[in-house]
Design an enzyme around this catalytic site. Structure first.
Site, PDB file in Angstrom:
ATOM      1  N   GLY A  54       0.870  -1.176   0.000  1.00 45.59           N
ATOM      2  CA  GLY A  54       0.000   0.000   0.000  1.00 45.59           C
ATOM      3  C   GLY A  54       0.907   1.227   0.000  1.00 45.59           C
ATOM      4  O   GLY A  54       1.822   1.334   0.840  1.00 45.59           O
ATOM      5  N   ARG A  90      10.319  -1.084  -4.901  1.00 48.95           N
ATOM      6  CA  ARG A  90       9.099  -1.202  -5.721  1.00 48.95           C
ATOM      7  C   ARG A  90       9.014   0.031  -6.619  1.00 48.95           C
ATOM      8  O   ARG A  90       9.123   1.164  -6.130  1.00 48.95           O
ATOM      9  CB  ARG A  90       7.840  -1.337  -4.834  1.00 48.95           C
ATOM     10  CG  ARG A  90       7.824  -2.658  -4.066  1.00 48.95           C
ATOM     11  CD  ARG A  90       6.464  -2.964  -3.483  1.00 48.95           C
ATOM     12  NE  ARG A  90       5.502  -3.341  -4.504  1.00 48.95           N
ATOM     13  CZ  ARG A  90       4.194  -3.502  -4.257  1.00 48.95           C
ATOM     14  NH1 ARG A  90       3.714  -3.289  -3.043  1.00 48.95           N
ATOM     15  NH2 ARG A  90       3.375  -3.860  -5.225  1.00 48.95           N
ATOM     16  N   ASP A 244      -1.652   4.443  -6.287  1.00 47.74           N
ATOM     17  CA  ASP A 244      -0.224   4.277  -5.982  1.00 47.74           C
ATOM     18  C   ASP A 244       0.597   5.427  -6.526  1.00 47.74           C
ATOM     19  O   ASP A 244       1.669   5.738  -6.009  1.00 47.74           O
ATOM     20  CB  ASP A 244       0.281   2.948  -6.551  1.00 47.74           C
ATOM     21  CG  ASP A 244      -0.371   1.816  -5.794  1.00 47.74           C
ATOM     22  OD1 ASP A 244      -1.485   1.407  -6.186  1.00 47.74           O
ATOM     23  OD2 ASP A 244       0.189   1.370  -4.781  1.00 47.74           O
ATOM     24  N   LYS A 255      -3.951  -0.529  -8.410  1.00 46.78           N
ATOM     25  CA  LYS A 255      -3.859  -1.988  -8.575  1.00 46.78           C
ATOM     26  C   LYS A 255      -4.507  -2.437  -9.888  1.00 46.78           C
ATOM     27  O   LYS A 255      -5.563  -1.944 -10.276  1.00 46.78           O
ATOM     28  CB  LYS A 255      -4.533  -2.662  -7.389  1.00 46.78           C
ATOM     29  CG  LYS A 255      -4.467  -4.165  -7.345  1.00 46.78           C
ATOM     30  CD  LYS A 255      -3.077  -4.734  -7.486  1.00 46.78           C
ATOM     31  CE  LYS A 255      -2.133  -4.253  -6.421  1.00 46.78           C
ATOM     32  NZ  LYS A 255      -0.719  -4.625  -6.686  1.00 46.78           N
TER      33      LYS A 255
HETATM   34  O1  MRU Z   1       0.623  -3.930  -4.514  1.00 47.11           O
HETATM   35  P1  MRU Z   1       0.032  -3.210  -3.344  1.00 47.11           P
HETATM   36  O2  MRU Z   1      -0.741  -4.092  -2.425  1.00 47.11           O
HETATM   37  O3  MRU Z   1       1.066  -2.386  -2.615  1.00 47.11           O
HETATM   38  O4  MRU Z   1      -0.999  -2.219  -4.012  1.00 47.11           O
HETATM   39  C1  MRU Z   1      -1.767  -1.360  -3.215  1.00 47.11           C
HETATM   40  C2  MRU Z   1      -2.787  -0.607  -3.968  1.00 47.11           C
HETATM   41  O5  MRU Z   1      -2.902  -0.704  -5.169  1.00 47.11           O
HETATM   42  C3  MRU Z   1      -3.611   0.363  -3.192  1.00 47.11           C
HETATM   43  O6  MRU Z   1      -4.880   0.473  -3.749  1.00 47.11           O
HETATM   44  C4  MRU Z   1      -2.907   1.724  -3.241  1.00 47.11           C
HETATM   45  O7  MRU Z   1      -1.618   1.619  -2.713  1.00 47.11           O
HETATM   46  C5  MRU Z   1      -3.637   2.747  -2.511  1.00 47.11           C
HETATM   47  S1  MRU Z   1      -3.406   2.501  -0.793  1.00 47.11           S
HETATM   48  C6  MRU Z   1      -3.979   3.656   0.192  1.00 47.11           C
END
Ligand code: MRU
Length: 368
Positions: A54, A90, A244, A255
């Site tokens: 996240g 990442r 993100d 995502k």
């Molecule tokens: O791959 P992740 O689990 O880190 O992806 C997270 C997401 O896509 C969330 O929707 C995004 O970070 C928004 S979090 C407040």
């Protein structure tokens, strides 16, 4: 937010004043375990393996990763090496870059002997700021839910669809997309959340459902392909997702699968909002579709699934025909034209250059 009634944050400092403690999200929802991060490599590994994930929580963990590095060796050489290591974990989440840049630019101006304590202080501030920002996102988004509730027959829930986990587990507390939902629920507005399971890592089924359940928010987990059907049949009043990275023109990276939800929402006149803190905005980019780097992860996340077996053990099984190639794009970009609005800590704005610059004029001007 709460786990078994206990207020809990996703990241904290241990009693020794140095070690960083996080919830191991790879174990949820079947076990609640705290993992201790003792040096910058532990922090980088936790981000890479998605022990923490996240965008906002990745940023907070990276900030503490820099602090851990300063506790070991506050030299400028080590500061640069730690920042490079963390940035490489990442590629997509903007908050990672933002937090590392914040820490680096703050610390490199200080004498080495002050860096350790100052780094822990600044990392703690970044965490507290995240909580405040998300609380403001909740207050700013609440009206959207209340307006819909006011148009519905008394007591009928507002049906909100969300994708992935943009809840408190993705941040330090409150979450982004979930913050207005928790606030509305807490104030007695009936809500019901459609939770996309979010293949391949199932952040919706494993994490969003877990946290909504612990807060007593009515919700239903659905396979990722269900949203369009529900929208066609009037069963979704509002979509709220997180992000993100969002470019300065309002293109929203989130995502994988978010874009398809936005297309279905547009076809069915369902409002599609994105809740995001300002550290998620990349003011240096003006074409998110072309410019935001999309992380590709291991094919194992697609070809295997982990779950609780009937004998109570957690097991991983193969689900793809042996030898078939798989692709695992972790994110996609929803063009600004499909986004009804952005819910930020400074208010709600149009997903556009002018809309974002109107709320954050200084950052828009400097491009950082
Ligand atoms: O791959 P992740 O689990 O880190 O992806 C997270 C997401 O896509 C969330 O929707 C995004 O970070 C928004 S979090 C407040």
């Amino acid at each position: 937010m709460k786990i078994d009634g206990m207020p809990t944050r996703t990241i904290r400092i241990a009693a020794d004043g140095r070690t960083v403690e996080v919830i191991d999200q790879t174990k949820l929802p079947f076990a609640f375990e705290i993992l201790q991060l003792r040096d910058v490599e532990d922090a980088a590994d936790a981000i890479e393996r998605m022990v923490v994930r996240g965008a906002p929580l990745i940023g907070a963990t990276a900030a503490y990763g820099v602090a851990l590095a300063m506790a070991d060796d506050p030299s400028t050489e080590n500061l640069n090496a730690a920042c490079d290591r963390l940035i490489g974990t990442r590629p997509t989440a903007m908050n990672l870059r933002w937090a590392v840049f914040e820490m680096k630019s703050f610390l490199e101006r200080l004498p080495v002997e002050e860096r350790k304590d100052s780094a822990y202080r600044r990392a703690a501030e970044i965490c507290d700021e995240d909580v405040e920002i998300n609380a403001s996102i909740g207050r700013n988004g609440l009206g959207l839910i209340q307006e819909i509730a006011a148009r519905k027959p008394q007591g009928e829930p507002v049906n909100i669809l969300t994708h992935c986990n943009a809840g408190w587990l993705a941040t330090v507390d409150w979450g982004t997309a979930t913050s207005p939902i928790y606030l509305a629920h807490g104030r007695g507005t009936p809500v019901h959340v459609w939770v996309d399971e979010t293949r391949p890592r199932n952040q919706g089924a494993a994490l969003t459902a877990y946290e909504l359940g612990h807060e007593g928010v009515p919700h239903t987990v659905i396979p990722d392909n269900t949203g369009g059907h529900l929208m066609q049949h009037g069963q979704v009043d509002l979509v709220i997702t997180g992000s993100d990275r969002t470019s300065a023109n309002g293109d929203v990276c989130n995502k994988i699968g978010t874009y398809l939800k936005a297309l279905a929402a547009r076809d069915n006149d369902v409002p599609f909002y994105v809740a995001l803190p300002s550290p998620t905005i990349d003011f240096s980019l003006t074409d998110g579709v072309a410019e935001i780097p999309i992380e590709q992860r291991s094919g194992d996340e697609v070809s295997k699934m982990t779950g609780l077996a009937e004998d109570g053990t957690v097991r991983t099984v193969e689900i793809v025909s042996c030898g078939s190639p798989v692709a695992n794009y972790a994110f996609d970009v929803t063009p600004a034209r499909l986004v009804t609005g952005l819910i930020t800590e400074a208010g709600i704005c149009e997903a556009s250059l002018d809309g974002i610059a109107g709320l954050f004029p200084d950052r828009a001007e400097t491009g950082r």
